[in-house]
Design a protein around this motif. Structure first.
Motif, PDB file in Angstrom:
ATOM      1  N   ASP A  21      -4.721   3.840  -1.056  1.00 39.18           N
ATOM      2  CA  ASP A  21      -4.508   2.599  -0.318  1.00 39.18           C
ATOM      3  C   ASP A  21      -4.732   2.815   1.178  1.00 39.18           C
ATOM      4  N   ARG A  66       3.729   2.141   4.913  1.00 41.53           N
ATOM      5  CA  ARG A  66       3.961   0.818   4.305  1.00 41.53           C
ATOM      6  C   ARG A  66       3.671  -0.296   5.321  1.00 41.53           C
ATOM      7  N   LEU A  69      -0.144  -0.621   5.900  1.00 38.04           N
ATOM      8  CA  LEU A  69      -0.814  -1.298   4.786  1.00 38.04           C
ATOM      9  C   LEU A  69      -0.546  -2.803   4.821  1.00 38.04           C
ATOM     10  N   TRP A 112      -3.029  -1.865  -4.340  1.00 34.64           N
ATOM     11  CA  TRP A 112      -2.799  -2.455  -3.017  1.00 34.64           C
ATOM     12  C   TRP A 112      -3.767  -3.619  -2.765  1.00 34.64           C
ATOM     13  N   SER A 115      -2.982  -6.708  -4.632  1.00 35.00           N
ATOM     14  CA  SER A 115      -1.729  -7.356  -4.227  1.00 35.00           C
ATOM     15  C   SER A 115      -1.928  -8.437  -3.163  1.00 35.00           C
TER      16      SER A 115
END
Length: 182
Positions: A21, A66, A69, A112, A115
């Motif tokens: 990711d 996190r 991303l 990822w 999503s």
């Protein structure tokens, strides 16, 4: 309203760096570097991630990863809303890993990407690849189009036809891509 967010180039998923990711997020941000103001927060999170890793602070590094991303996805979604966006992913079959136990497995980059990609307001994703990438298209709710190998001229004509079709379908999106960009 013109859609002008065209990538610098396609992302070739043949390279395993784009199977994480983080690797895919970095490639996407780089491909849209012309729109740097959309990625300022992403860049700050990337710098904080690098600093946390240099300090061997794995807890902070995980938090910053996190955040990075999320900020990358948010930046692309916002860019899509404001300008329209085209994402080109080649050799997409490399994202499909056969496994003995479960049949198929996908890399973290796919999880990822999936999503947030359906949140693109005015966007198009072209997944180019051999038949194993059909399962990726199906997961996104896209019907695969099966094609033979193209010459460079045919590739340009195909992308132009897809963009024209998309523009007609989305009356507010008018992708403008020059021949040099194809």
């Amino acid at each position: 309203l013109r859609a002008t967010a065209v990538p610098v180039s396609y992302i070739d998923l043949y390279h395993n760096a784009y199977h994480s990711d983080e690797g895919l997020a970095l490639a996407l941000a780089e491909n849209f570097r012309e729109y740097k103001d959309y990625f300022d927060a992403f860049d700050l999170a990337k710098q904080a991630l690098d600093n946390a890793r240099a300090a061997s602070d794995s807890l902070k590094a995980a938090d910053y990863l996190r955040a990075m991303l999320r900020l990358c996805a948010d930046s692309i979604i916002r860019l899509s809303q404001d300008r329209g966006i085209l994402i080109l992913l080649d050799t997409a079959e490399r994202w499909v890993y056969p496994t003995a136990e479960e049949g198929l497995s996908m890399p973290p980059a796919w999880t990822w990407f999936k999503s947030w990609v359906k949140q693109l307001k005015r966007g198009m994703v072209i997944l180019a690849g051999r038949s194993p990438c059909n399962s990726l298209a199906v997961e996104l709710g896209i019907e695969p189009i099966h094609l033979d190998f193209f010459t460079q001229d045919e590739i340009q004509k195909y992308i132009r036809a897809v963009l024209d079709r998309y523009s007609a379908k989305m009356s507010s999106a008018d992708f403008q891509i020059t021949a040099d960009e194809l």
